[in-house]
Design a protein around this motif. Structure first.
Motif, PDB file in Angstrom:
ATOM      1  N   UNK A 188       0.808  -1.209   0.000  1.00 51.39           N
ATOM      2  CA  UNK A 188       0.000   0.000   0.000  1.00 51.39           C
ATOM      3  C   UNK A 188       0.841   1.257   0.000  1.00 51.39           C
ATOM      4  N   UNK A 189       0.193   2.388  -0.142  1.00 51.53           N
ATOM      5  CA  UNK A 189       0.847   3.696  -0.185  1.00 51.53           C
ATOM      6  C   UNK A 189       1.720   3.934   1.045  1.00 51.53           C
ATOM      7  N   UNK A 190       1.155   3.767   2.234  1.00 52.48           N
ATOM      8  CA  UNK A 190       1.900   4.039   3.469  1.00 52.48           C
ATOM      9  C   UNK A 190       2.962   2.977   3.710  1.00 52.48           C
ATOM     10  N   UNK A 191       2.566   1.706   3.673  1.00 50.44           N
ATOM     11  CA  UNK A 191       3.502   0.631   3.974  1.00 50.44           C
ATOM     12  C   UNK A 191       4.711   0.608   3.064  1.00 50.44           C
ATOM     13  N   UNK A 192       4.505   0.834   1.765  1.00 47.07           N
ATOM     14  CA  UNK A 192       5.612   0.818   0.810  1.00 47.07           C
ATOM     15  C   UNK A 192       6.596   1.950   1.088  1.00 47.07           C
ATOM     16  N   UNK A 193       6.056   3.163   1.338  1.00 48.85           N
ATOM     17  CA  UNK A 193       6.943   4.302   1.606  1.00 48.85           C
ATOM     18  C   UNK A 193       7.719   4.085   2.902  1.00 48.85           C
ATOM     19  N   UNK A 194       7.031   3.621   3.933  1.00 49.88           N
ATOM     20  CA  UNK A 194       7.678   3.387   5.222  1.00 49.88           C
ATOM     21  C   UNK A 194       8.776   2.340   5.098  1.00 49.88           C
ATOM     22  N   UNK A 195       8.522   1.266   4.348  1.00 49.76           N
ATOM     23  CA  UNK A 195       9.525   0.217   4.161  1.00 49.76           C
ATOM     24  C   UNK A 195      10.777   0.784   3.494  1.00 49.76           C
ATOM     25  N   UNK A 196      10.590   1.568   2.432  1.00 49.48           N
ATOM     26  CA  UNK A 196      11.733   2.184   1.749  1.00 49.48           C
ATOM     27  C   UNK A 196      12.478   3.147   2.672  1.00 49.48           C
ATOM     28  N   UNK A 197      11.729   3.907   3.457  1.00 51.73           N
ATOM     29  CA  UNK A 197      12.333   4.897   4.357  1.00 51.73           C
ATOM     30  C   UNK A 197      13.184   4.219   5.415  1.00 51.73           C
ATOM     31  N   UNK A 198      12.671   3.156   6.010  1.00 52.42           N
ATOM     32  CA  UNK A 198      13.424   2.477   7.065  1.00 52.42           C
ATOM     33  C   UNK A 198      14.628   1.729   6.498  1.00 52.42           C
TER      34      UNK A 198
END
Length: 306
Positions: free
Chosen positions: A11-21
């Protein structure tokens, strides 16, 4: 380095958060309902994950997010699904739950809302009600550190909700705005939310911790619309409909769609009217103090749609 499990990673949030971490050097394992390369396929509504790997931190982003769905669908994902995720990683010490400001009573008269103000109420929609029930599941779990983050209107790159809705609304060169657009409204850039998650991992406060997570400013709605126009080189016309009339129209749409059992969301719902006309500012002072949260992104510079 800590090992992190992230649900809702497609999803939008999960994908961005995964890349960020991952950019912060963490080892990240992605879990998602959709089958994609690099994703561990898991529908959290079907049960807990058997023989799960050992992780230090779980970031639970998966949710049923919409303003038009049955209560059962919301409950299965946001409550039962959350319970399944909690039970799947018993050896993790930190559990971070991405909740929502929709847990606050939309009819609340408080102008500034902290984490203990206006929670719950009879006017919550199914999404807000089940996200609050999901919070309860997290709070009663046995994790050492249980962190609940409440963002509001998440926007940013590859947004799948706000951007598409605005695009659809302005295709005839005008945007209908319930109310007069003079209310203050809090937004959360996806990078600010990701930074809050990163800081939550670093701090990992013991017990239950709840934080509002938004941008620094809560602009007047009209100011946000004008900034959006400027950043995206748009010149559509704003058409205002009084709040009471907007609710009336939304109720008509809602009734018609329910009678016809239509699955597609109506163009306007009471939930959207409340979101767009509410004059509430989320207080982020607790996150600033305890997490050292310092959001850098803002609507004036980053309110783009793809």
């Amino acid at each position: 380095m800590k090992k992190i499990a992230i649900t809702g990673a497609t999803g939008f949030v999960g994908n961005f958060v995964a890349n960020y971490l991952e950019s912060k050097g963490y080892e990240v394992r992605r879990f998602g309902r959709k089958k994609k390369e690099g994703i561990v396929s898991w529908d959290i509504t079907t049960g807990k994950l058997e023989a799960a790997e050992t992780f230090d931190v779980v970031v639970h982003c998966a949710a049923h997010v919409t303003d038009w769905s049955s209560y059962k669908e919301f409950y299965n994902t946001n409550v039962i699904g959350t319970r399944n995720v909690l039970e799947s990683f018993p050896k993790a010490t930190t559990f971070i739950y991405i909740s929502s400001a929709s847990v606050y009573d939309p009819t609340c008269k408080e102008g500034v809302i902290d984490e203990n103000t206006c929670v719950g109420g009879d006017e919550l929609n199914s999404y807000g009600r089940t996200k609050l029930l999901g919070e309860i599941e997290v709070k009663k779990s046995s994790y050492k550190s249980k962190i609940i983050l409440r963002p509001h209107i998440i926007y940013g790159p590859n947004d799948t909700a706000i951007g598409p809705r605005i695009k659809k609304a302005i295709k005839h060169n005008f945007l209908i705005i319930p109310g007069g657009g003079k209310n203050h409204i809090s937004f959360t850039h996806i990078e600010n939310l990701s930074e809050a998650i990163y800081l939550s991992i670093l701090r990992s406060p013991s017990g239950n911790s709840v934080y509002n997570i938004t941008d620094v400013e809560s602009p007047v709605f009209n100011e946000a619309v004008e900034a959006f126009k400027k950043l995206n080189n748009l010149n559509f016309k704003n058409i205002y409909i009084p709040k009471i009339m907007s609710f009336f129209i939304a109720k008509i749409f809602e009734t018609i769609y329910l009678i016809l059992n239509l699955k597609k969301a109506p163009p306007l719902t009471p939930y959207i009217v409340r979101q767009m006309t509410g004059d509430h500012i989320l207080d982020i002072s607790k996150a600033i103090k305890e997490l050292k949260y310092s959001p850098k992104r803002n609507y004036k510079e980053d309110f783009y749609i793809d």
